[in-house]
Design an enzyme around this catalytic site. Sequence first.
Site, PDB file in Angstrom:
ATOM      1  CG  ASP A 152      -1.769   1.463   1.310  1.00  0.00           C
ATOM      2  OD1 ASP A 152      -2.922   1.185   0.355  1.00  0.00           O
ATOM      3  OD2 ASP A 152      -1.309   2.274   2.487  1.00  0.00           O
ATOM      4  CD  GLU A 174       8.200 -22.970  -0.832  1.00  0.00           C
ATOM      5  OE1 GLU A 174       8.343 -22.981   0.231  1.00  0.00           O
ATOM      6  OE2 GLU A 174       8.540 -21.409  -0.940  1.00  0.00           O
ATOM      7  CG  HIS A 203      -7.233   8.736 -11.212  1.00  0.00           C
ATOM      8  ND1 HIS A 203      -7.959   8.054 -10.322  1.00  0.00           N
ATOM      9  CD2 HIS A 203      -5.615   9.142 -10.745  1.00  0.00           C
ATOM     10  CE1 HIS A 203      -7.267   7.739  -9.068  1.00  0.00           C
ATOM     11  NE2 HIS A 203      -6.246   8.430  -9.909  1.00  0.00           N
TER      12      HIS A 203
END
Length: 592
Positions: free
Chosen positions: A259, A282, A315
């Site tokens: 975030d 792994e 947007h």
Amino acid sequence: MTDRFMYPLSFGANRGSDGRTHFSLWAPDCRTVSLEIDGAASTAMQPQGDGCFTATVACAVQARYRYRVGPDLVVPDPASRAQATDVHDPSLVIDPRAYAWQNTAWRGRPWHETVLYEAHVGLLGGFTGLAQKLPELVDLGITAVELMPVADFPGSRNWGYDGVLPFAPDRAYGTPDDLKALIDRAHGLGLMMFLDVVYNHFGPDGNYLGAYASPFFRHDTTTPWGPAIDFRRPQVRQFFIENALYWLMEYRFDGLRLDAVHAIGDPGWLDALAAEVRRTVEPDRHVHLVLEHDGNAASHLTRGFDAQWNDDGHHVLHVLLTGERDGYYGDYADAPARHLARCLSEGFIYQGDPSPYRDGESRGEPSAHLSPTSFVLFLQNHDQVGNRAFGERLNQLCPPNALRAATALVLLSPQIPLLFMGEEWASASPFLYFTSHNDALAVAVRDGRRREFARFPAFASAESQSRIPDPNSPATFQASDILLKMPSDGSTRWRAFVRELLAVRRDAITPYLQGAQSIGAQAIGDTAVQASWRLGDKSILTIAANFGVDAVPCQVSDGRVLFATDEVVVRHMATGSLPARSLMATLSDAAP
């Protein structure tokens, strides 16, 4: 039981196979630290240098413990694997080996197969409730579920971005084993599980680090959410690197979404984190790292990160669908079709260009060289819905035909698509900002949110501000509960529409996304675009989309129609016209 699914931490409580537990706390502001377990006599912890204190004692699983860091202050473990109740209360000793994993052969899925579904666990019945809904998501065509943050936060209701104990799943959602069972079931169904993690700040209530580890924070800068974390400190860097590996190794998450990393003061740490993840996980597992970065920092996407959330794409599509131009939407309002064309062909719209919203400050880095799958594209997410005053979803803000076209564009574009919970059936429930803070903090958050919206003309008056839902009211959380409003007939049809799109993506697009490249996009009207990509098998995918109220001239190359929002679209396109609020996608044969 096996150590394979326990990730040993440098911090916190690590239970050994001999029944003894090793405790470690970084407390550089303290001369002495003691360990208190279940109210028994305290154990003096031994200083190890560099501010670290340790103790190894015999104790039971689920034993409650805290650290005494001052005569009048006992604190939970900042690396607690679980809390007894809430963030201010004792931590619990956990044995990570105790959970019996069922799907131990799971190795994940390649990134290009990802179709993300962002979910708030608390609104979907906790870890156990969400586990019951996974088959529905598989049937829809979802391949990865992304959980909003689950790290322990104060109270029982929160978006998750106020977490203060980043290793502890919040008890309001269930136990650590409940979370593991959710992930285990997802893997058995072929679903990847992602977790949203917050490394840029701690929440405002329940973070005690400043009382005994003040070097954890910088004093020369802040974030919008409080003190900045000092990633120049090796202990701090290691704390969060281990957190990422803990979720990936001990819980077997398939990916992390980081975030607002633009608020992390040391961007080099991000690349160090990615490198450590790639070294540790792994080699036969598919593990994915995704960024949210307001600065469009494309350079990280060649240094171990798979993708970044494409806020630019959201947007400009929002502007085209709603006509809204307030705030950052103003950066996309001058020529939205041209901006969308750049998004589809190059990823980011702002690639070092001046941003009017930011007073001409340049934003972004070049991204045209990146694969389309380096970008996560969406019409809605927790921020873009929940940060509206009333949490409206797009189906309440724009014409349905325009939304159909935009949804088809997101789900058929070679960028990685994301759906926000409830979007798949056009939920009528809002998604509001909600908390369960203590009384004083609740008032501050409520008033601060109203002041934030006061900048917009619609909320200039005190009366209009008072209509904004109180984040701390239980009614605000309840209003956001998508389970309370069952799908209508119209919602069922919308779900079928989304399912059809995802089936087209799965069968005709996903298998050929590796090696896909844009071969151009352009505005074909003030509100219409056409874009083409050469897929990995050399076939050409072309999408033409019109969000306006008038038809526009449009020609597409020969190829089979993959999808059209209406049969009328196909007839019109045959005469060189793309109808209003419509989309058509075609696929040409691979070049010989």
